[in-house]
Every structure is written in C-alpha cells, then in structure tokens.
Design a protein around this motif. Sequence first.
Motif, PDB file in Angstrom:
ATOM      1  N   ARG A 155       0.795  -1.234   0.000  1.00 53.46           N
ATOM      2  CA  ARG A 155       0.000   0.000   0.000  1.00 53.46           C
ATOM      3  C   ARG A 155       0.824   1.279   0.000  1.00 53.46           C
ATOM      4  O   ARG A 155       0.306   2.321  -0.405  1.00 53.46           O
ATOM      5  N   ILE A 156       2.029   1.218   0.515  1.00 59.20           N
ATOM      6  CA  ILE A 156       2.797   2.457   0.703  1.00 59.20           C
ATOM      7  C   ILE A 156       4.249   2.289   0.265  1.00 59.20           C
ATOM      8  O   ILE A 156       4.756   1.175   0.169  1.00 59.20           O
ATOM      9  N   HIS A 157       4.894   3.413   0.024  1.00 58.17           N
ATOM     10  CA  HIS A 157       6.339   3.467  -0.201  1.00 58.17           C
ATOM     11  C   HIS A 157       6.937   4.026   1.087  1.00 58.17           C
ATOM     12  O   HIS A 157       6.755   5.214   1.381  1.00 58.17           O
ATOM     13  N   PHE A 158       7.616   3.202   1.812  1.00 60.22           N
ATOM     14  CA  PHE A 158       8.095   3.580   3.142  1.00 60.22           C
ATOM     15  C   PHE A 158       8.988   4.816   3.123  1.00 60.22           C
ATOM     16  O   PHE A 158       8.963   5.617   4.062  1.00 60.22           O
ATOM     17  N   GLN A 159       9.755   5.002   2.062  1.00 61.14           N
ATOM     18  CA  GLN A 159      10.672   6.138   1.997  1.00 61.14           C
ATOM     19  C   GLN A 159       9.946   7.472   1.843  1.00 61.14           C
ATOM     20  O   GLN A 159      10.514   8.515   2.122  1.00 61.14           O
ATOM     21  N   ASP A 160       8.695   7.427   1.406  1.00 62.05           N
ATOM     22  CA  ASP A 160       7.975   8.658   1.060  1.00 62.05           C
ATOM     23  C   ASP A 160       6.970   9.119   2.109  1.00 62.05           C
ATOM     24  O   ASP A 160       6.251  10.084   1.876  1.00 62.05           O
ATOM     25  N   ILE A 161       6.888   8.424   3.223  1.00 59.78           N
ATOM     26  CA  ILE A 161       5.815   8.748   4.166  1.00 59.78           C
ATOM     27  C   ILE A 161       6.340   9.341   5.468  1.00 59.78           C
ATOM     28  O   ILE A 161       7.513   9.202   5.814  1.00 59.78           O
ATOM     29  N   GLU A 162       5.417   9.987   6.175  1.00 64.01           N
ATOM     30  CA  GLU A 162       5.669  10.482   7.522  1.00 64.01           C
ATOM     31  C   GLU A 162       4.782   9.671   8.460  1.00 64.01           C
ATOM     32  O   GLU A 162       3.599   9.466   8.191  1.00 64.01           O
ATOM     33  N   VAL A 163       5.376   9.191   9.558  1.00 69.04           N
ATOM     34  CA  VAL A 163       4.689   8.300  10.490  1.00 69.04           C
ATOM     35  C   VAL A 163       4.650   8.914  11.890  1.00 69.04           C
ATOM     36  O   VAL A 163       5.640   9.491  12.349  1.00 69.04           O
ATOM     37  N   ASP A 221       1.202  10.586   7.077  1.00 70.27           N
ATOM     38  CA  ASP A 221       0.607   9.690   6.097  1.00 70.27           C
ATOM     39  C   ASP A 221       0.081   8.434   6.772  1.00 70.27           C
ATOM     40  O   ASP A 221      -0.853   7.809   6.292  1.00 70.27           O
ATOM     41  N   LEU A 222       0.698   8.085   7.891  1.00 71.63           N
ATOM     42  CA  LEU A 222       0.283   6.915   8.640  1.00 71.63           C
ATOM     43  C   LEU A 222       0.428   7.199  10.127  1.00 71.63           C
ATOM     44  O   LEU A 222       1.473   7.679  10.566  1.00 71.63           O
ATOM     45  N   ILE A 223      -0.636   6.945  10.856  1.00 70.04           N
ATOM     46  CA  ILE A 223      -0.596   7.056  12.320  1.00 70.04           C
ATOM     47  C   ILE A 223      -0.883   5.667  12.862  1.00 70.04           C
ATOM     48  O   ILE A 223      -1.883   5.035  12.503  1.00 70.04           O
TER      49      ILE A 223
END
Length: 180
Positions: free
Chosen positions: A39-47, A112-114
Amino acid sequence: MRIVSGHLKGRRIIAPKKLPVRPTTDMAKEGLFNILNNRIHFQDIEVIDLFAGIGSISFEFASRGTQRITAIDKNYDCIKFLSKTADELEVALDVIKSDVFDYLQKTPLKADLIFADPPYDLSLENFEAIETAVRERKLLNEDGILIIEHSKHSKLDHIKSFQQQRRYGNSVFSFFEMEK
C-alpha cells in the motif's frame, strides 16, 4: 523483539523488564508490514507512532527507509529507552514525551500513517477518541491511514472511518481511512 525486515533486519530490541510495555509480537508485526508493503512506499511517508513503548513499530518503519518518524509516549523510561536505542541504531527518530490524548489535541503535525498501540485494556471510549481526534483534527494527509492495534476482545468496526481489520493471534489491527 527483533526487527523483521529492512536494513536493520535481525537486530534485537531488548527492553528493560521494568518498562510498562506489551510490544507487538514479531508475527503480528510481520503480518502488518506485509499488508503495508502493498500500500505504501516507506521512503515517502511520515509516520506518527502513538503509545510507542519500546519503539518496535517505529524502528521497523525506520529499517524500511522511513525518514520522518515521530514516537509519542508518556512514560519517561520508555522515552529514555527510545532515544538511546535510536542513537544505537543510528536512526533519526523524533521522540516526544506526552500523553497521547493531549498530543492529539495540540499537535500541528500531519502524517501519512498514524499507528496507535494503546494498552489493550483501554476503554472503548478512549479507542474511539483516538479515531475522533485524528479525523476531526485532520491529522492524516490525503490517502492517509490510521491503524489501531487492540486485543481480539475489543470491537472497533462500528467506528466511523473503519475500513478493515486483520487478526494475528490475540492482536488485531484495525485500519481507518478518513473521508476526502
């Protein structure tokens, strides 16, 4: 507890026994990240990692290339452990000592993800309060995901933005996506 994938794969996180934590099991963590891989590109997200504890989830994201991770916990010893471990693993982690519910009401950050891993005995009202704060304060970026880990005895599928859940042993991950 070990990191299951990424450049830190196999590294163990050994927390002092005195910490009041219940880390996500390796099996559950591996299942969760298998879902997220698609579902996501880990390098591009803020968690944002709520109730971060020993940072098992935060370090898993870091190992997979996530650069912007904020870990929140109110326990001083957990915060100290998180900071020390981040230094040892050479991982950039923004560690904040705060009550999660206060943090959700005040933070200007969006993610982007909590991910929230509260104590399994948290009241249903408090589980609902996490989703409500994230939704009402618009703390997720477009197409963002809120994931709440809880026991199989807690039912969260009635909450407004609920999408799906996955169960791994006694742990359940409920996924919430906010309306655009």
